[in-house]
Design an enzyme around this catalytic site. Structure first.
Site, PDB file in Angstrom:
ATOM      1  N   HIS A  58      71.725  18.031  46.729  1.00 48.78           N
ATOM      2  CA  HIS A  58      72.278  18.047  45.374  1.00 48.78           C
ATOM      3  C   HIS A  58      71.260  17.426  44.415  1.00 48.78           C
ATOM      4  O   HIS A  58      70.692  16.359  44.720  1.00 48.78           O
ATOM      5  CB  HIS A  58      73.589  17.250  45.333  1.00 48.78           C
ATOM      6  CG  HIS A  58      74.247  17.297  43.996  1.00 48.78           C
ATOM      7  ND1 HIS A  58      74.989  18.383  43.568  1.00 48.78           N
ATOM      8  CD2 HIS A  58      74.245  16.415  42.973  1.00 48.78           C
ATOM      9  CE1 HIS A  58      75.434  18.155  42.346  1.00 48.78           C
ATOM     10  NE2 HIS A  58      74.997  16.962  41.950  1.00 48.78           N
ATOM     11  N   LEU A 102      83.490  23.691  51.069  1.00 50.12           N
ATOM     12  CA  LEU A 102      83.851  24.076  52.431  1.00 50.12           C
ATOM     13  C   LEU A 102      85.222  23.498  52.764  1.00 50.12           C
ATOM     14  O   LEU A 102      85.504  22.328  52.469  1.00 50.12           O
ATOM     15  CB  LEU A 102      82.796  23.571  53.411  1.00 50.12           C
ATOM     16  CG  LEU A 102      81.431  24.257  53.264  1.00 50.12           C
ATOM     17  CD1 LEU A 102      80.380  23.549  54.103  1.00 50.12           C
ATOM     18  CD2 LEU A 102      81.512  25.733  53.644  1.00 50.12           C
ATOM     19  N   MET A 162      77.385  27.364  46.626  1.00 54.92           N
ATOM     20  CA  MET A 162      78.118  26.906  45.450  1.00 54.92           C
ATOM     21  C   MET A 162      79.638  26.937  45.606  1.00 54.92           C
ATOM     22  O   MET A 162      80.365  26.987  44.618  1.00 54.92           O
ATOM     23  CB  MET A 162      77.695  27.718  44.219  1.00 54.92           C
ATOM     24  CG  MET A 162      76.199  27.606  43.916  1.00 54.92           C
ATOM     25  SD  MET A 162      75.596  25.894  43.777  1.00 54.92           S
ATOM     26  CE  MET A 162      76.100  25.532  42.107  1.00 54.92           C
ATOM     27  N   GLY A 182      67.495  30.784  46.462  1.00 58.39           N
ATOM     28  CA  GLY A 182      67.058  30.468  47.819  1.00 58.39           C
ATOM     29  C   GLY A 182      65.715  29.778  47.942  1.00 58.39           C
ATOM     30  O   GLY A 182      65.059  29.889  48.980  1.00 58.39           O
ATOM     31  N   VAL A 188      83.895  16.959  46.355  1.00 56.77           N
ATOM     32  CA  VAL A 188      82.844  17.636  45.581  1.00 56.77           C
ATOM     33  C   VAL A 188      81.597  16.752  45.602  1.00 56.77           C
ATOM     34  O   VAL A 188      81.581  15.673  45.009  1.00 56.77           O
ATOM     35  CB  VAL A 188      83.300  17.866  44.121  1.00 56.77           C
ATOM     36  CG1 VAL A 188      82.179  18.507  43.311  1.00 56.77           C
ATOM     37  CG2 VAL A 188      84.544  18.724  44.080  1.00 56.77           C
TER      38      VAL A 188
HETATM   39  C1  GRF Z   1      69.444  23.340  44.204  1.00 59.07           C
HETATM   40  O1  GRF Z   1      69.069  22.588  43.092  1.00 59.07           O
HETATM   41  C2  GRF Z   1      70.463  22.607  45.018  1.00 59.07           C
HETATM   42  O2  GRF Z   1      70.301  21.243  45.008  1.00 59.07           O
HETATM   43  C3  GRF Z   1      71.745  22.976  44.323  1.00 59.07           C
HETATM   44  O3  GRF Z   1      71.576  24.338  43.984  1.00 59.07           O
HETATM   45  C4  GRF Z   1      70.185  24.606  43.799  1.00 59.07           C
HETATM   46  C5  GRF Z   1      69.825  25.781  44.645  1.00 59.07           C
HETATM   47  O4  GRF Z   1      68.520  26.241  44.426  1.00 59.07           O
HETATM   48  N1  GRF Z   1      72.891  22.706  45.170  1.00 59.07           N
HETATM   49  P1  GRF Z   1      67.880  27.326  45.407  1.00 59.07           P
HETATM   50  O5  GRF Z   1      68.854  28.484  45.515  1.00 59.07           O
HETATM   51  O6  GRF Z   1      67.637  26.676  46.731  1.00 59.07           O
HETATM   52  O7  GRF Z   1      66.593  27.742  44.735  1.00 59.07           O
END
Ligand code: GRF
Length: 182
Positions: free
Chosen positions: A99, A85, A82, A10, A134
């Site tokens: 991403h 949707l 992760m 997060g 994706v």
């Molecule tokens: C980030 O690098 C985001 O781009 C990817 O997952 C990671 C999440 O990191 N989809 P966090 O949980 O916000 O620290």
């Protein structure tokens, strides 16, 4: 107001909190995601929508979308969420995602490792609208991050995250201000 979807530690949610985005609610598919603790500490309503607790992905996504909309979310921000949707969710809510690559390069769950393995000179960050694919959907922002000699996944991830923490809140802010709507 935004609703935020999380699955992990997060840090992007924390950036949204720290940068004073109006966050209506935070939902996760993972009961023990660190991001939920950050939300609770900030006094934001949280809920868990685990696949195992629902009859199908569609039914889970509809329940999650309903909950977010009921809390006032006009935009859903995927901040390290992760799972894909489903169309049912996307018909109900507009969503954006961050991403850690320059899409369409390196989609999927291990983009940092994939960029290092490919030996490219730079990778980066993409913020985009979510569609049914994706890590596809119209791009809002992209910013490159150079790969340095001797980079490890941890070192590269740290520099990429710093960019994510700037671009994701900015995209959400622009959407709420009406600048990204057609
Ligand atoms: C980030 O690098 C985001 O781009 C990817 O997952 C990671 C999440 O990191 N989809 P966090 O949980 O916000 O620290």
């Amino acid at each position: 107001m935004i609703g935020v979807l999380v699955s992990g530690r997060g840090s992007n949610l924390q950036a949204l909190i720290d940068q004073k985005l109006p966050i209506a609610a935070v939902a996760s598919n993972v009961a023990d995601a660190g991001a939920l603790t950050r939300a609770a500490q900030a006094g934001i309503p949280t809920a868990v929508f685990a696949l195992d607790d629902h009859a199908s992905r569609e039914e889970r996504d509809l329940a999650m979308a309903d909950w977010l909309v009921q809390h006032g979310a006009e935009l859903v921000v995927c901040a390290g969420y992760m799972q894909l949707l489903t169309p049912a969710f996307l018909e109900r809510c507009t969503a954006i995602n961050v991403h850690p690559s320059l899409l369409p390069a390196f989609p999927g769950p291990t983009p940092i490792e994939d960029a290092l393995a490919a030996g490219v000179a730079e990778t980066g960050v993409t913020v985009h609208f979510v569609d049914e694919g994706v890590d596809s959907g119209p791009v809002i922002f992209q910013e490159p991050v150079p790969i340095e000699p001797g980079d490890t996944p941890e070192r590269l991830r740290e520099r990429v995250h710093a960019v994510e923490h700037r671009l994701l809140p900015e995209a959400a802010r622009l959407y709420l201000a009406g600048a990204l709507r057609s």
